[in-house]
Design a protein around this motif. Structure first.
Motif, short mmCIF file in Angstrom:
data_model
loop_
_atom_site.label_atom_id
_atom_site.label_comp_id
_atom_site.label_asym_id
_atom_site.label_seq_id
_atom_site.Cartn_x
_atom_site.Cartn_y
_atom_site.Cartn_z
N LEU A 35 1.01 -1.07 -0.03
CA LEU A 35 -0.32 -0.01 -0.40
C LEU A 35 1.01 1.55 -0.05
CD1 LEU A 35 -2.53 -1.04 2.26
CD2 LEU A 35 -2.97 -1.03 0.68
N TRP A 36 0.87 2.41 -1.00
CA TRP A 36 1.31 3.59 -0.73
C TRP A 36 0.06 4.95 -0.91
CZ3 TRP A 36 6.40 3.44 -0.81
CH2 TRP A 36 8.02 2.63 -1.28
N GLY A 37 0.63 5.90 -0.37
CA GLY A 37 0.27 7.33 -0.54
C GLY A 37 0.70 7.06 -2.38
N GLN A 38 0.46 8.91 -2.44
CA GLN A 38 0.72 9.39 -2.87
C GLN A 38 1.52 10.36 -3.74
OE1 GLN A 38 -1.42 10.69 -1.91
NE2 GLN A 38 -0.79 12.93 -1.16
N GLY A 39 2.43 11.19 -2.16
CA GLY A 39 3.87 10.95 -1.81
C GLY A 39 3.47 13.08 -1.80
N THR A 40 4.56 13.10 -0.99
CA THR A 40 4.21 15.22 -0.64
C THR A 40 6.07 15.80 -0.45
OG1 THR A 40 3.63 16.49 0.79
CG2 THR A 40 4.26 14.17 2.01
N GLN A 41 5.52 16.13 -1.37
CA GLN A 41 7.16 16.92 -1.41
C GLN A 41 7.60 17.74 -0.59
OE1 GLN A 41 9.00 16.39 -3.99
NE2 GLN A 41 10.25 17.76 -3.68
N VAL A 42 8.71 17.05 -0.49
CA VAL A 42 9.59 18.02 0.70
C VAL A 42 11.01 18.77 0.29
CG1 VAL A 42 11.10 18.27 3.24
CG2 VAL A 42 9.46 16.66 2.67
N THR A 43 11.27 20.07 0.14
CA THR A 43 12.35 21.16 -0.64
C THR A 43 12.86 21.55 0.21
OG1 THR A 43 11.27 21.21 -2.48
CG2 THR A 43 12.95 22.27 -2.26
N VAL A 44 14.81 21.74 0.74
CA VAL A 44 15.21 21.81 1.49
C VAL A 44 16.34 22.88 0.87
CG1 VAL A 44 16.99 21.83 3.78
CG2 VAL A 44 14.92 20.21 3.31
N SER A 45 16.13 24.12 1.61
CA SER A 45 17.17 24.91 0.41
C SER A 45 18.77 25.20 1.71
CB SER A 45 15.99 26.41 -0.08
OG SER A 45 15.74 26.57 0.70
#
Length: 123
Positions: free
Chosen positions: A113-123
């Motif tokens: 089972l998998w979710g659709q994903g959420t983006q994490v961006t670190v700058s």
């Protein structure tokens, strides 16, 4: 319908924090092993953290001491508290689930089972 829905991603500066959430529905949440994976552009999806059906956590070495995985069975929700984020933590983060006990926990194909994903961006 079985569903995993992630939220909580965003853009932060290095050293910042985020908390990801994953709400599960459509199955017996408490008896499942739950995990967070991430995928950076051009890289393989890797296991970040896992919590088994007894609540015991495991982490990839690169996040130990910075990330904490937890779950609230009453709310069918999995969390990932991410502190001291670094640029290498950038990627899409996915919630994953598998019934019962699995080993090794970081193998992607062990989860059905998998979710659709959420983006994490670190700058």
């Amino acid at each position: 319908e079985v569903q995993l829905v992630e939220s909580g991603g965003g853009s932060v500066e290095a050293g910042g924090s985020l908390r990801l959430s994953c709400v599960a529905s459509g199955y017996t949440y408490a008896s499942y092993c739950m995990a967070w994976f991430r995928q950076a552009p051009g890289k393989e999806r890797e296991g970040v953290a896992e919590i088994d059906d007894d609540g015991r956590p495991s982490y990839v070495d690169s996040v130990k001491g910075r990330f904490t995985i937890s779950k609230d069975n009453a709310k069918n929700t999995l969390y990932l508290q991410m502190n001291n984020l670094q640029s290498d933590d950038t990627g899409s983060y996915y919630c994953a689930a598998a019934p019962g006990y699995i080993t090794p926990w970081h193998v992607r194909n062990h989860y059905n089972l998998w979710g659709q994903g959420t983006q994490v961006t670190v700058s």
